[in-house]
Design a protein around this motif. Sequence first.
Motif, mmCIF file in Angstrom:
data_model
loop_
_atom_site.group_PDB
_atom_site.id
_atom_site.type_symbol
_atom_site.label_atom_id
_atom_site.label_comp_id
_atom_site.label_asym_id
_atom_site.label_seq_id
_atom_site.Cartn_x
_atom_site.Cartn_y
_atom_site.Cartn_z
ATOM 1 N N LYS A 70 -5.325 -9.051 -2.559
ATOM 2 C CA LYS A 70 -4.778 -9.219 -4.211
ATOM 3 C C LYS A 70 -4.732 -7.720 -4.705
ATOM 4 O O LYS A 70 -4.204 -7.562 -5.888
ATOM 5 C CB LYS A 70 -5.870 -9.910 -4.549
ATOM 6 N N GLY A 103 -3.323 -5.138 -2.786
ATOM 7 C CA GLY A 103 -2.428 -4.606 -1.759
ATOM 8 C C GLY A 103 -1.509 -5.361 -1.003
ATOM 9 O O GLY A 103 -1.519 -6.536 -0.854
ATOM 10 N N LEU A 144 -0.057 3.126 -5.385
ATOM 11 C CA LEU A 144 0.645 2.894 -6.593
ATOM 12 C C LEU A 144 -0.220 2.731 -7.732
ATOM 13 O O LEU A 144 0.584 2.505 -8.874
ATOM 14 C CB LEU A 144 1.651 1.801 -6.462
ATOM 15 N N PRO A 158 -4.480 1.673 -9.568
ATOM 16 C CA PRO A 158 -6.077 1.412 -9.281
ATOM 17 C C PRO A 158 -6.195 -0.094 -8.402
ATOM 18 O O PRO A 158 -7.165 0.104 -7.530
ATOM 19 C CB PRO A 158 -6.810 1.156 -10.499
ATOM 20 N N SER A 159 -5.112 -0.681 -8.267
ATOM 21 C CA SER A 159 -5.295 -1.868 -7.573
ATOM 22 C C SER A 159 -4.308 -2.230 -6.684
ATOM 23 O O SER A 159 -3.681 -3.515 -6.685
ATOM 24 C CB SER A 159 -5.756 -3.223 -8.371
ATOM 25 N N ASP A 160 -3.450 -1.235 -6.295
ATOM 26 C CA ASP A 160 -2.273 -1.263 -5.653
ATOM 27 C C ASP A 160 -1.972 -0.508 -4.596
ATOM 28 O O ASP A 160 -1.507 0.556 -4.604
ATOM 29 C CB ASP A 160 -1.192 -1.371 -6.601
#
Lengths: 492, 492
Positions: B223, B225, B238, B240-242
């Motif tokens: 969720k 990446g 890309l 903080p959560s990617d």
Amino acid sequence: MMSDAYAALVEKHREISLIHSSSATLGWDQETNLPDKALAYRAEQIAYLSGKAYELSTNDAYSKLLTAAEDNNDNSQGSLANLREWRHSFDRSTRLSQEIVERDSKASSHAKALWIKARKQCDFSLFAPHMQKLLDLAKEKAELWGYQEETYDALLECYERGAKTRDIVTIFDQFQPAIISLASHAVAKSATNNTRKFEGSFPVAKQQELNRAVAKSIGFDFKAGRIDTTTHPFCTTLGPSDVRLTTRYYDHDFTASLFGVLHEAGHGLYEQGLPEADYGLPSGSAVSLGIHESQSLLWEAHVGRSQAFWNHWMPKAQELFPQLRDWSVEEFLKTINQANYSPIRVDADEATYDLHVLLRFDIERRLIRGELAVKDIPTAWNESFEASFNMRPKSDSEGCLQDIHWAMGGMGYFPTYTIGNLNASQLFHTATQVETISNSFKDANFKPLLDWMRLQIHSKGSAHLPQDLMVKATGETTNPSYHLKHLSNRFL
Amino acid sequence: MMSDAYAALVEKHREISLIHSSSATLGWDQETNLPDKALAYRAEQIAYLSGKAYELSTNDAYSKLLTAAEDNNDNSQGSLANLREWRHSFDRSTRLSQEIVERDSKASSHAKALWIKARKQCDFSLFAPHMQKLLDLAKEKAELWGYQEETYDALLECYERGAKTRDIVTIFDQFQPAIISLASHAVAKSATNNTRKFEGSFPVAKQQELNRAVAKSIGFDFKAGRIDTTTHPFCTTLGPSDVRLTTRYYDHDFTASLFGVLHEAGHGLYEQGLPEADYGLPSGSAVSLGIHESQSLLWEAHVGRSQAFWNHWMPKAQELFPQLRDWSVEEFLKTINQANYSPIRVDADEATYDLHVLLRFDIERRLIRGELAVKDIPTAWNESFEASFNMRPKSDSEGCLQDIHWAMGGMGYFPTYTIGNLNASQLFHTATQVETISNSFKDANFKPLLDWMRLQIHSKGSAHLPQDLMVKATGETTNPSYHLKHLSNRFL
């Protein structure tokens, strides 16, 4: 000779385009790839870049350059058009205060959330207070932007440069009774057609193979573009040689993804045909939604739903999908060209599509003119719907809540769909008067048609306002008779 | 209390991160999706964003804020580490003039093109003049950056914060004779193992199913990446959560894509484990390549090539790939853990990998110290190669031309590969002294291992310099004995 100020403005816009196109890439990635948890930060990135681009195109330095360039312009056609569009954008941008832009953005973001909820619960009243806010904001913005005749003009201008509500009304008034009657005959005729239905599975990989071959054959350049998968098909441009299309796949019907690709590839051909050296300038940009939509519909409907097209592509489709092998081209055309009344616009066929648009435009305009109250939208919608479609939506979700446009604050957008339909038929009619164009159809050779569009439409960028462009290309402004003729040939 | 200047610097870096992460998104899209003709404009977009970020982090306003924040710092650990890293980056960035940055960028872009040509033609002499230019530039930059002991220190610092060439040499001098001997025994032993070879086809869709299940099982958060396909596997962040991983697929060998995913997911777990609230600040960023590589190797080699791992995953692999059904786990482990001398680093196994790194580091250092002339690189390479590998490369393309790093101006990068290997073994050794960690392996439960890494490494960001981090986590600085022990257990 180009003035220094004009040259500096060109450079400024090339810089702004680097930002806009970067932001467009982030937007494309958001629709196609973004992991769930990454959404909030992506919104921050896009807002940051948009803010930077806005600042560069509205600050004092920009304003001074623009005035200097206007005072020293060389009156060449290219520079006049660019200055005209830059001035237009600058004035519209700077007439809204930061305060109203932020209020607007907040209101539509709340409205979108409540629209989703209201649609799920089939209850317009949940959305109504937000609709009221957005309506008030639309009027407030329109007053700031200014208009000559009526408030709706200022909203329409966001999507269709130079269009006047009065002209739209004149066109639609002429079109409406004819299309209502035509649609009703088309629906009646389709009901007697005894059309076949698709059976079996259409594997996605094979749909993709067909879609790519079709898109390539009509001239879409895959070295300067690609096709991906999203819930809602779209076309976006990420740079002068980077046009991204998307479509969606259904296992039971390969034509949904194919017509999605043809439609978006039509947009893509326009984008790929714009003057590359002028990327980021009005002279290198599409001129309006009504012209853009004419290009997508040209390839989807006039080419993609035609007999000539399927005489050529049916064998390939039958090779990929064995369940089609006992279908004749005529049977297939009857299946893909059925007319049916449907409450949902995006599911509508060519014969009934415009009825949806006319209905919403009428309601939008009455709302803006204060002739209809927000709370009365569902009743007005359902009554108008019955008058055009001879049926009533089962619920608000199938009625006035079906489209997201209002929730996004997009009042004024809808008429461009029908303008696009009318323009497509008019352009197709004009182009096919050229014998080398119409004669080449029998070999499924649409290159001469594309060349004509390249010359008459794509290469012009925003040199002319949309209606001037139509006059130059077809000899007249948007005229609904060509579309009525096209639909009559296809459905009656 | 946090000073105003420090707070303003934090905000400034959040802004810079919005630009860097946008640029990273464009870079990811370039590797995974970009149409051919879009490359030139994409380079302009990325250069523009990089320029903006550079400007924001080096201008006068930034310099003043940094000095003010240093003068008023609250001596908290977080702010001290951030100020330390900001100062370090600022000084290094501003010590290079725009002129040298542009000269450097041009030189490496020419060198890359000539490297590709030279490699294709197996002729180092084509690349030699460009190598000379890049070597001169590396020395020139090193002088501007400054160093305490030797020129190479300043280059190493680009990739491994706080590392000193002298320390690397001390470690490598201790490691080299042992690994040469170990590799030779491992290769000899593998030759007698009579290992089985994979047969038949491993469909990509099934490889992807296995890879996703494995990545998920070790804790990679899909969720936040995703995994895509590229020629060269990589991991990039890309937002903080990617976190985006890539791998490549071979039809005849599913383990290439799987170990690619395990390796990149190791990097990804580090990135996903950094303090999210500090995204874009040193305290929320990975500290060095040598630490980053320790995390990728930990999951690829220590976990992914282990018996415990395959006891669990072999049945799933056999279900997806029927040709594996008569393989025992022991047979499979012998196949994936073979030692062979290969001239190509990226094809090397665990036992021989570091020989490649030691060789190039030695040559790099001699070049920088002026002890080796560019024209003599091939001879020096081939002689050193024979001493370590007991074989000679067939050509320069299999020898000194094999890697792109020099052509990119990346001198100083190579030692971090072996530092990463050594750190991985040392961290794995320390973690597995904890019984709850090692005991859980038998159930293929690596969650306690990840938790330990989260606590000791990921959550620390750049709070400590790499060797301080190693001391805090393992009680000592990088020590090659753990890696030798690991390889000996695996191969001898």
